[in-house]
Design an enzyme around this catalytic site. Structure first.
Site, PDB file in Angstrom:
ATOM      1  N   HIS A 123      21.433   1.391  35.839  1.00 61.80           N
ATOM      2  CA  HIS A 123      21.414   2.767  35.366  1.00 61.80           C
ATOM      3  C   HIS A 123      21.177   3.774  36.479  1.00 61.80           C
ATOM      4  O   HIS A 123      20.376   3.557  37.384  1.00 61.80           O
ATOM      5  CB  HIS A 123      20.345   2.940  34.286  1.00 61.80           C
ATOM      6  N   ASP A 124      21.915   4.868  36.420  1.00 60.28           N
ATOM      7  CA  ASP A 124      21.739   6.031  37.305  1.00 60.28           C
ATOM      8  C   ASP A 124      22.116   5.757  38.756  1.00 60.28           C
ATOM      9  O   ASP A 124      21.835   6.585  39.629  1.00 60.28           O
ATOM     10  CB  ASP A 124      20.298   6.562  37.234  1.00 60.28           C
ATOM     11  N   GLY A 141      18.378   0.428  39.639  1.00 60.75           N
ATOM     12  CA  GLY A 141      18.486   1.783  39.124  1.00 60.75           C
ATOM     13  C   GLY A 141      18.256   2.850  40.182  1.00 60.75           C
ATOM     14  O   GLY A 141      17.468   2.669  41.105  1.00 60.75           O
TER      15      GLY A 141
END
Length: 269
Positions: A123-124, A141
């Protein structure tokens, strides 16, 4: 241009947006908020879900999981996104997750990237263009990766780490600090082992530019003074050199993770 070709065993949810010449192979699944650009191909058994956009010409191979919710306990169903660029290749069993509220709400992968089998993009994470991730690479992340970075097999990148453009990460490395642009890092825990000279030559950088970059590298990672002082000196001495200024800005912008250093703390060549 032709209409999408969808195998009878595939499932494409209502609301999915499919470009021209899209091919969706056997047993693949496409969610209702997915956008597939022109000539995207899901070879077979691939799943694309979430608020996911995939650029033209990208190919996704069997058992890839693209766009499912992040592996983050803080995620609570926010309407985050995943954006994948054009002409990427996503091989077997790759997992790529969308963003979270704690990281800007988007995971983004640039154009012309090759993500080999069993690799993971969390994520991200933000990946630039022409990034190559070999088998079993794990990008945690909030990681930021510049253009033209190459990751050797089974290496792992710590969350919030930055990898500068044109860097090379050796196989089986555990990277827990920022890697400067044009740098090379190897080991567990990884250390900076020099410049990615082979990569620079292959990409057509001029010999004199490489020589200046090497001189600046030696100065920045010398033994005298503090890192900040050495970076300031390099910024002044090589004020007209674009490659050196890339490195200077990268170090100056350090925030969450330390800058990865050579094993002895300075360059010895």
């Amino acid at each position: 241009m032709t209409a999408p070709l969808i195998h009878p065993t595939a499932i494409v949810a209502d609301g999915a947006r499919l470009g021209a010449d899209v091919r969706i192979g056997p047993y693949s699944i496409v969610g209702s908020n997915v956008t597939l650009g022109d000539k995207v191909e899901l070879v077979s058994h691939a799943v694309v879900e979430g608020n996911t956009t995939i650029g033209p010409g990208t190919r996704i191979f069997p058992f890839a999981s693209v766009g499912h919710e992040p592996q983050d306990l803080k995620f609570h169903g926010e309407n985050s996104r995943l954006e994948i660029g054009a002409n990427c290749t996503i091989r077997e069993s790759v997992t790529i997750n969308p963003g979270t509220e704690g990281g800007g709400m988007v995971t983004r992968i640039g154009d012309n990237c090759l993500i080999m089998a069993n690799a993971h993009v969390a994520h991200d994470a933000i990946l630039g263009n022409n990034v190559i991730m070999a088998n079993y690479v794990g990008v945690a992340g909030h990681v930021q990766v510049g253009d033209n970075v190459i990751f050797g097999g089974t290496c792992v990148i710590h969350q919030f780490t930055r990898i500068g453009a044109h860097a090379f990460i050796g196989a089986q490395s555990m990277v827990d600090g920022d890697v400067i642009p044009y740098g090379m890092a190897v080991g567990n825990r990884a250390t900076l082992t020099g410049l990615n000279l082979i990569g620079l030559k292959r990409r057509g950088f001029e010999r004199e530019a490489i020589h200046r970059l090497r001189a600046a590298y030696r100065q920045i990672f010398a033994s005298e003074g503090t890192l900040r002082e050495r970076v300031e000196d390099a910024a002044e001495i090589f004020s007209q050199d674009a490659l050196v200024q890339d490195v200077v800005r990268f170090i100056a912008d350090a925030q969450d993770r330390p800058i990865l250093l050579p094993r002895n703390g300075h360059e010895t060549e």
